[in-house]
Design a protein around this motif. Structure first.
Motif, short mmCIF file in Angstrom:
data_model
loop_
_atom_site.label_atom_id
_atom_site.label_comp_id
_atom_site.label_asym_id
_atom_site.label_seq_id
_atom_site.Cartn_x
_atom_site.Cartn_y
_atom_site.Cartn_z
N GLU A 1 2.42 -1.55 -7.48
CA GLU A 1 1.55 -2.18 -8.49
C GLU A 1 0.32 -2.80 -7.85
OE1 GLU A 1 3.92 -5.01 -10.56
OE2 GLU A 1 5.39 -3.54 -11.25
N ASP A 2 0.50 -3.44 -6.70
CA ASP A 2 -0.59 -4.19 -6.08
C ASP A 2 -1.46 -3.35 -5.15
OD1 ASP A 2 0.29 -6.55 -7.31
OD2 ASP A 2 1.74 -6.92 -5.71
N TYR A 3 -0.97 -2.16 -4.76
CA TYR A 3 -1.74 -1.37 -3.79
C TYR A 3 -1.87 0.09 -4.20
CZ TYR A 3 -2.87 1.10 0.51
OH TYR A 3 -3.45 1.93 1.44
N ASP A 4 -0.75 0.79 -4.36
CA ASP A 4 -0.77 2.23 -4.56
C ASP A 4 -0.07 2.56 -5.88
OD1 ASP A 4 -0.74 4.96 -4.34
OD2 ASP A 4 -0.07 5.00 -2.25
N GLN A 5 -0.81 2.57 -6.96
CA GLN A 5 -0.22 2.64 -8.29
C GLN A 5 0.31 4.03 -8.64
OE1 GLN A 5 -3.33 0.99 -10.73
NE2 GLN A 5 -2.93 -1.09 -10.03
N ARG A 6 0.07 5.01 -7.79
CA ARG A 6 0.68 6.32 -8.00
C ARG A 6 2.19 6.25 -7.88
NH1 ARG A 6 -1.77 9.98 -3.49
NH2 ARG A 6 -1.20 8.10 -2.33
N TYR A 7 2.67 5.27 -7.12
CA TYR A 7 4.09 5.19 -6.81
C TYR A 7 4.75 3.96 -7.44
CZ TYR A 7 2.66 8.74 -3.51
OH TYR A 7 2.13 9.88 -2.95
N ALA A 8 4.29 3.62 -8.65
CA ALA A 8 4.83 2.43 -9.32
C ALA A 8 6.32 2.53 -9.56
CB ALA A 8 4.08 2.20 -10.64
N ASP A 9 6.83 3.73 -9.77
CA ASP A 9 8.25 3.91 -10.07
C ASP A 9 9.02 4.54 -8.91
OD1 ASP A 9 7.89 2.95 -12.71
OD2 ASP A 9 7.15 4.92 -13.33
N SER A 10 8.40 4.62 -7.75
CA SER A 10 9.03 5.29 -6.63
C SER A 10 10.00 4.37 -5.90
CB SER A 10 7.96 5.78 -5.66
OG SER A 10 8.54 6.39 -4.53
N LEU A 11 11.06 4.97 -5.35
CA LEU A 11 12.02 4.20 -4.55
C LEU A 11 11.56 4.07 -3.10
CD1 LEU A 11 15.41 5.71 -5.79
CD2 LEU A 11 14.25 3.65 -6.58
N ILE A 12 10.56 4.85 -2.71
CA ILE A 12 10.07 4.85 -1.34
C ILE A 12 8.55 4.78 -1.35
CG2 ILE A 12 9.92 6.16 0.83
CD1 ILE A 12 12.54 7.55 -0.02
N HIS A 13 8.00 3.96 -0.46
CA HIS A 13 6.55 3.96 -0.29
C HIS A 13 6.23 3.93 1.20
CE1 HIS A 13 2.42 2.38 0.00
NE2 HIS A 13 2.25 3.06 -1.11
N TYR A 14 5.30 4.79 1.61
CA TYR A 14 4.85 4.84 2.99
C TYR A 14 3.35 4.60 3.05
CZ TYR A 14 3.09 6.51 7.41
OH TYR A 14 2.41 6.57 8.60
N GLU A 15 2.92 3.88 4.09
CA GLU A 15 1.49 3.75 4.37
C GLU A 15 1.32 3.43 5.84
OE1 GLU A 15 -1.49 4.64 4.30
OE2 GLU A 15 -1.88 4.00 2.23
N THR A 16 0.17 3.78 6.39
CA THR A 16 -0.12 3.39 7.77
C THR A 16 -0.36 1.90 7.83
OG1 THR A 16 -2.50 3.74 7.55
CG2 THR A 16 -1.16 5.64 8.22
N LEU A 17 -0.03 1.30 8.95
CA LEU A 17 -0.26 -0.13 9.14
C LEU A 17 -1.74 -0.46 9.02
CD1 LEU A 17 0.92 -2.91 9.96
CD2 LEU A 17 0.52 -2.25 12.34
N GLY A 18 -2.59 0.42 9.54
CA GLY A 18 -4.03 0.18 9.49
C GLY A 18 -4.56 0.10 8.07
N ASN A 19 -4.11 1.01 7.21
CA ASN A 19 -4.59 1.00 5.83
C ASN A 19 -4.11 -0.23 5.07
OD1 ASN A 19 -5.97 3.37 6.15
ND2 ASN A 19 -4.45 4.66 5.14
N LEU A 20 -2.85 -0.61 5.27
CA LEU A 20 -2.33 -1.79 4.57
C LEU A 20 -2.99 -3.07 5.06
CD1 LEU A 20 1.52 -1.37 4.03
CD2 LEU A 20 -0.30 -1.35 2.33
N SER A 21 -3.16 -3.20 6.37
CA SER A 21 -3.80 -4.41 6.89
C SER A 21 -5.28 -4.44 6.52
CB SER A 21 -3.63 -4.51 8.40
OG SER A 21 -4.22 -3.40 9.06
N GLY A 22 -5.90 -3.27 6.37
CA GLY A 22 -7.27 -3.24 5.91
C GLY A 22 -7.42 -3.74 4.49
#
Length: 339
Positions: free
Chosen positions: A50-71
């Protein structure tokens, strides 16, 4: 208090059982502070779908690089939690201070942290830090428990884990290499459009969880922070969450907490490695970034919503804290945001 790294450190998190969903749904995180007051429902709950990657609002798994999230969220992440979601930070390189519940860790990557569902945590990482962040719904952990893996190893995902590969035994180095490869495979699958992609990702996640369970069998404790200081810091963080938009002077917080400004600064430096003023400013910037990204608001509207009276001053404040302008951040973030 010296803050040490860890070989494989395991520590208790929140109670983890079949009734935990109802508890986390009600967002109940209660801590006793120095005055005896009980703090409930104040630690921010971040839902990446909800707060970052709304494509996966209903997903049980979310992946992101540390750089993108900290950015997006910042390199100084204030105390928060992920209700119903376990989170794994795999640090490939860079210095990190990681605080999970009442445990503090400091070391340079590579390393790995697992935070149990709904467990309060915060961290500071170098701007050059690199790695992976995997967020997993607890239902997948329940499945492993049902399959007998956690029972076999006496591990139930209520325990956090910190792994420093530099301190692992020789016999465990192969397990670390496998863990490294699994995270890379998840990144590759996540970024590609392949047949049976979701099945492959879930299988890799299960293998990662199994590897972490195996590491957890070696039970070494991390460094415990003084509970009075930790509860004091959490009370301060709660006040910031309630008041950051009002731009109170530091004296206001110190008076409510019943301490001197120097004492407040000392505790914040010890727990968060930041000054109280910096923590407040980081919270303002975090909220500004969310408003810029998820709302079609003008700079002036964001300025007033955050309690600033002068849009020009807000723009200077944003640039001073982030190194970029609101306009450039908006344009860059929209271009890089998952669609």
């Amino acid at each position: 208090m010296p803050l040490n790294g860890c070989s494989v450190s395991v520590f208790a998190g929140n109670d983890y059982n079949s009734d935990s969903t109802a508890a986390t749904d009600k967002s109940r995180v209660t801590r006793t502070i120095m005055t005896g007051e009980k703090i409930t429902d104040w630690i921010p709950n971040i839902v990446l779908g909800e707060d970052y990657d709304q494509r996966y609002a209903d997903s049980l798994i979310h992946y992101e690089t540390l750089g993108n999230l900290s950015g997006f969220f910042g390199h100084d992440m204030p105390i928060h939690r992920h209700a119903q979601f376990l989170q794994i930070h795999f640090i490939r390189s860079g210095r990190i201070n990681f605080h999970i519940d009442d445990q503090l860790y400091q070391f340079s990557g590579p390393g790995c942290f697992m935070t149990p569902p709904a467990t309060p945590h915060s961290f500071h990482i170098d701007s050059s830090a690199d790695g992976h962040v995997l967020t997993i719904h607890e239902v997948l952990c329940w499945q492993l428990i049902k399959d007998g893996m956690a029972i076999e190893s006496s591990f139930n995902f209520s325990q956090g884990i910190c792994i420093d590969p530099a301190r692992l035994e020789t016999s465990q180095q192969g397990q670390w290499l496998l863990l490294t490869q699994l995270f890379q495979q998840i990144r590759t699958e996540w970024q590609a459009d392949r047949t049976a992609r979701s099945i492959a990702i879930e299988d890799y996640v299960r293998l990662i969880l199994i590897q972490l369970i195996r590491f957890a069998k070696q039970d070494n404790q991390g460094t415990t922070v003084n509970n009075d200081e930790l509860n004091f810091f959490r009370h301060f963080a709660k006040l910031i969450e309630d008041e950051f938009q009002h731009h109170h002077p530091l004296q206001y917080y110190a008076q409510i907490l019943g301490v001197s400004e120097s004492r407040l600064n000392g505790i914040c430096q010890k727990i968060a490695n930041r000054s109280p003023k910096k923590i407040i400013h980081d919270r303002l910037i975090q909220e500004a970034k969310r408003l810029i990204t998820f709302n079609a608001l003008s700079n002036s509207e964001i300025c007033f919503r955050l309690g600033f009276s002068d849009p020009a001053y807000f723009s200077r404040f944003f640039k001073r804290q982030t190194g970029t302008t609101v306009q450039i951040y908006r344009k860059t973030n929209l271009n890089n945001m998952p669609s």
